[in-house]
Design an enzyme around this catalytic site. Structure first.
Site, PDB file in Angstrom:
ATOM      1  N   HIS A   1       0.830  -1.199   0.000  1.00 13.13           N
ATOM      2  CA  HIS A   1       0.000   0.000   0.000  1.00 13.13           C
ATOM      3  C   HIS A   1       0.868   1.254   0.000  1.00 13.13           C
ATOM      4  O   HIS A   1       2.100   1.186   0.014  1.00 13.13           O
ATOM      5  CB  HIS A   1      -0.963   0.002   1.195  1.00 13.13           C
TER       6      HIS A   1
ATOM      7  N   CYS B   1       3.085  -4.626   6.717  1.00 10.31           N
ATOM      8  CA  CYS B   1       2.814  -4.539   5.286  1.00 10.31           C
ATOM      9  C   CYS B   1       4.058  -4.063   4.547  1.00 10.31           C
ATOM     10  O   CYS B   1       5.088  -3.765   5.142  1.00 10.31           O
ATOM     11  CB  CYS B   1       1.663  -3.578   5.032  1.00 10.31           C
TER      12      CYS B   1
END
Length: 337
Positions: A151, A159
């Protein structure tokens, strides 16, 4: 027929120039244009035209933690893949090794796939692609966690965070491939570029026992430039099996599995190397690249804590695709600086 070859090259160059000109001189995009719908940059479109690669052809993504890099490969008409662009990963979580439990702040390692339903154009981190952790093997091994994404926003607690501009481009690569018929985009996450030298350097890492299938997949792709086919059985990954292997990690493995590969010939490899684009994404890396075999407790906010018995080591030099043992097919300089 050499004149025909020259004519063809001139037509491709003209098409590439037109693509760049359209991008440069087109009206400024409306402010309300959705980030998830932005087209690929003109430099990438031109590179694809020059290589006869369809914009909607299949995509293969690779992430290397230690180097903090994400690669985008696209399929040629003959099924072999070309390296299109390498992006710096702004941040990722934890240290080297697989993610095991919810809340351990680790980014995973392994073989995953991005499906159409895993794309989030309305993420609070600008745009997001769910990598699919935990997969079936992770679950069979008792690994927990969820919502591991690639992202934007450069922030990560597990992430792989990119800048907003970078995630827009990566999102476009995946979006176009899925629109072109690819049912899901493979994304393979490695601890580092798994050369012999790097494997030796990390020989004492506690996660080494989990790296054998990753090393096998890395080596197979080096030889074939075809994304490794991954199966599961016996609570382990099976890479490029000759015998049919399904996706049930709890199933017994066949007695004989074998391997199916179609390696590139040295001559064909050299031809491809001469022609491939090697576009580099601009951006920062907030995560220290030298993780070695230390535990997560020695890392605070992505910074290694040096001790007298564990002095910091310099970051490994990123090998050129033209000279490394990986002999990648991406040696040509960027066509647009």
């Amino acid at each position: 027929m050499r004149w025909l070859w020259h004519l063809t090259q001139q037509v491709r160059l003209l098409a590439a120039a037109i693509a760049v000109a359209v991008q440069v001189f087109a009206p400024v995009a409306l402010a309300d244009e959705r980030s998830a719908e932005k087209p690929l940059p003109s430099a990438v479109e031109a590179a694809l035209i020059l290589k006869d690669i369809d914009q909607n052809s299949p995509v293969y993504l690779r992430i290397f933690k230690e180097e903090s890099e994400l690669e985008v490969w696209k399929a040629r008409p003959n099924g072999r893949y070309a390296l299109i662009k390498t992006f710096p990963v702004c941040n990722w979580g934890g240290t080297l090794g697989p993610k095991r439990t919810q809340g351990d702040l680790m980014s995973p390692e392994g073989f995953y796939r991005i499906t159409p339903g895993a794309m989030n154009p309305n993420s609070k981190y600008h745009l997001a692609l769910n990598v699919g952790y935990p997969n079936a093997l992770d679950r069979s091994l008792g690994r927990t966690g969820s919502y591991i994404m690639v992202h934007g926003d450069c922030k990560s607690v597990g992430c792989f965070a990119m800048t907003d501009n970078q995630i827009e481009e990566i999102y476009a690569f995946v979006r176009d491939a899925l629109a072109g018929g690819e049912t899901s985009v493979p994304i393979h996450i490695f601890p580092f570029r798994m050369t012999a030298a790097n494997m030796k350097r990390h020989a004492d890492n506690l996660a080494r026992d989990t790296w054998e299938p990753l090393k096998e997949a890395y080596d197979d792709f080096t030889r074939t430039r075809e994304p490794p086919r991954i199966g599961m059985c016996g609570k382990r990954y099976i890479v490029n099996p000759l015998t049919s292997v399904g996706d049930d990690p709890n199933a017994a493995c066949p007695v004989l599995i074998g391997k199916r590969l179609a390696p590139l010939s040295p001559r064909f490899r050299k031809r491809l190397v001469k022609a491939d684009p090697d576009l580099e994404g601009n951006g920062k890396k907030l995560k220290g690249v030298m993780i070695a075999s230390q535990s997560w407790e020695t890392y605070l906010l992505g910074t290694s804590v040096a001790t007298a018995s564990n002095p910091p080591r310099p970051a490994p030099h990123r090998q050129s695709y033209a000279t490394s043992s990986d002999t990648a097919l991406g040696a040509l300089q960027s066509i647009v600086k």
